[in-house]
Design an enzyme around this catalytic site. Structure first.
Site, PDB file in Angstrom:
ATOM      1  N   GLY A  57       0.832  -1.193   0.000  1.00 46.90           N
ATOM      2  CA  GLY A  57       0.000   0.000   0.000  1.00 46.90           C
ATOM      3  C   GLY A  57       0.869   1.246   0.000  1.00 46.90           C
ATOM      4  O   GLY A  57       2.009   1.228   0.460  1.00 46.90           O
ATOM      5  N   GLY A  84       0.033  -4.685   0.530  1.00 46.84           N
ATOM      6  CA  GLY A  84      -1.176  -4.565  -0.274  1.00 46.84           C
ATOM      7  C   GLY A  84      -1.168  -5.427  -1.511  1.00 46.84           C
ATOM      8  O   GLY A  84      -2.227  -5.876  -1.974  1.00 46.84           O
ATOM      9  N   GLU A 144       5.535  -5.327   7.750  1.00 47.68           N
ATOM     10  CA  GLU A 144       4.838  -4.240   8.446  1.00 47.68           C
ATOM     11  C   GLU A 144       5.324  -3.961   9.856  1.00 47.68           C
ATOM     12  O   GLU A 144       5.227  -2.812  10.333  1.00 47.68           O
ATOM     13  CB  GLU A 144       3.333  -4.537   8.473  1.00 47.68           C
ATOM     14  CG  GLU A 144       2.637  -4.380   7.135  1.00 47.68           C
ATOM     15  CD  GLU A 144       2.803  -5.585   6.221  1.00 47.68           C
ATOM     16  OE1 GLU A 144       2.331  -5.535   5.073  1.00 47.68           O
ATOM     17  OE2 GLU A 144       3.406  -6.596   6.658  1.00 47.68           O
ATOM     18  N   ASP A 160      -1.498  -6.843   7.629  1.00 45.85           N
ATOM     19  CA  ASP A 160      -2.950  -6.805   7.467  1.00 45.85           C
ATOM     20  C   ASP A 160      -3.361  -7.424   6.124  1.00 45.85           C
ATOM     21  O   ASP A 160      -2.809  -8.425   5.716  1.00 45.85           O
ATOM     22  CB  ASP A 160      -3.454  -5.365   7.630  1.00 45.85           C
ATOM     23  CG  ASP A 160      -2.895  -4.399   6.599  1.00 45.85           C
ATOM     24  OD1 ASP A 160      -1.842  -4.699   6.002  1.00 45.85           O
ATOM     25  OD2 ASP A 160      -3.506  -3.332   6.382  1.00 45.85           O
TER      26      ASP A 160
END
Length: 390
Positions: free
Chosen positions: A100, A148, A171, A179
């Site tokens: 992301g 992402g 992350e 996530d």
């Protein structure tokens, strides 16, 4: 019979189509930004009864942003009912999707509602759609595939890696957590491999991505275009036909064919050390192991955000017993709190903006982050109107 590609969809046509289907309204400043864009950040092609999505930010390693989500989601919703097969790939030769666009997210984090509503929430809805897609979904993960990009691929039916594929969920090093459904697929990789990858951000390359269970097939990067062409020519792309085609290209692949899984020698240590009941116990297990490999893992963990490590541990433990939808709802609760905190902004600053690689985490030690505080702060339900429910 020649395959006919429909004329390119103009940017404004995309905007009108997207804005009519959004689950959340498009703010005027975002619409203005789209009108100024010179090229789609995600290209949609309809080729007969098949659809192709190209992530089109090669200079940014195809990092996923809000605009891209708003292009891809409505297309997939429509194609699920009109197409027999969907392929997703990245532009350029370096990345499928490097994650992301967290620098942009951190830069707007003062507008907390906008970030929560316009990126993470919509990203997780897209991840769920990929994981429940009713027609064959094939991700060509040629190049860097992180964060992402993993969410856009790993929940789909087929994931094709090449020798250029570099997979990681890094992350914890930026004050976030793995996530995009990481709590669902990571604990299902077998043993404690998922916990290891989640906490350390260890990178897998090439055929290792297949051997770890992240990819379903491999293909030489020099033939990835040929593979796509052959898939688009399938008259009846049933899963078994796609499986046969992907297996054929895998069998004919040449890279690292006879090399063992790079983590094979340490899998017993991963299983033993990362089976601890807490992050502290994992570190204690590594200290008792005392090997060069174990010392390297301790050093790696010492660089990560203590809060992120403890959140990630709890997330992976819980996710092993939850559905994908339940995992994404849980992750939405976590991210709604964690992106507002100190460590996320500090991690982005230290690793991606200033690049001094010296984040000042707060709290600075694991001892200052209690398991009870983690559960109460990050895993408790949100107000009903803010919950992500599928």
């Amino acid at each position: 019979m020649a395959v006919r590609i429909k004329p390119p969809i103009t940017r404004m046509v995309l905007i009108r189509a997207i804005s009519s289907r959004l689950r959340i309204g498009v703010s005027s400043h975002l619409l203005k930004y789209r009108r100024m864009s010179t090229a789609p950040e995600a290209i949609l092609e309809e080729i007969g009864d098949k659809g192709v999505i190209t992530l089109n930010r090669p200079k940014a390693l195809n990092a996923l942003n809000y605009n891209m989500i708003k292009i891809i989601y409505p297309a997939l919703k429509e194609w699920e009912n009109t197409k027999s097969l969907v392929i997703i790939k990245g532009a350029g030769e370096k990345a499928f999707c490097a994650g992301g666009d967290v620098v942009a997210i951190a830069g707007t984090a003062q507008d907390e509602d906008a970030v929560g509503n316009y990126f993470f929430r919509e990203e997780y809805i897209l991840n769920c759609l990929v994981g429940t897609f009713h027609v064959p979904y094939i991700a060509l993960i040629d190049g860097i595939t992180m964060g992402g990009g993993v969410g856009l691929s790993v929940h789909g039916q087929f994931r094709v890696a090449t020798e250029r594929t570099l997979f990681a969920m890094p992350e914890t090093g930026i004050g976030l957590f793995p996530d995009v459904g990481g709590s669902h697929f990571l604990p299902r990789l077998g043993g404690r491999l998922g916990m290891y990858l989640a906490l350390t951000g260890h990178r897998l390359k090439g055929r290792d991505v297949l051997k770890a269970g992240v990819a379903t097939h491999v293909c030489d990067s020099s033939r990835i275009g040929e593979l796509e062409e052959q898939l688009l020519k399938l008259d009846s792309p049933y899963p078994e036909d796609i499986q046969a085609m992907l297996s054929k290209f895998q069998e004919e692949s040449t890279f690292s064919k006879n090399e063992p899984f790079s983590l094979q020698p340490v899998l017993p240590q991963i299983q033993k050390c990362f089976s601890g009941g807490s992050v502290e116990e994992i570190i204690s297990n590594l200290e008792k192991d005392g090997s060069e490999w174990a010392e390297k893992q301790i050093k790696t963990l010492s660089r990560m955000s203590p809060t992120s490590l403890k959140v990630t541990f709890e997330q992976i433990e819980r996710g092993a017993h939850l559905t994908l939808q339940e995992c994404l709802s849980m992750e939405h609760r976590i991210v709604s709190r964690i992106f507002k905190g100190h460590d996320f902004k500090e991690g982005i600053r230290a690793l991606l903006i200033d690049k001094d690689n010296k984040p000042a985490w707060k709290p600075a030690t694991l001892a200052e982050v209690s398991a009870e505080d983690v559960i109460n702060t990050y895993f408790s339900p949100l107000p009903p109107e803010k919950e992500l429910i599928f």
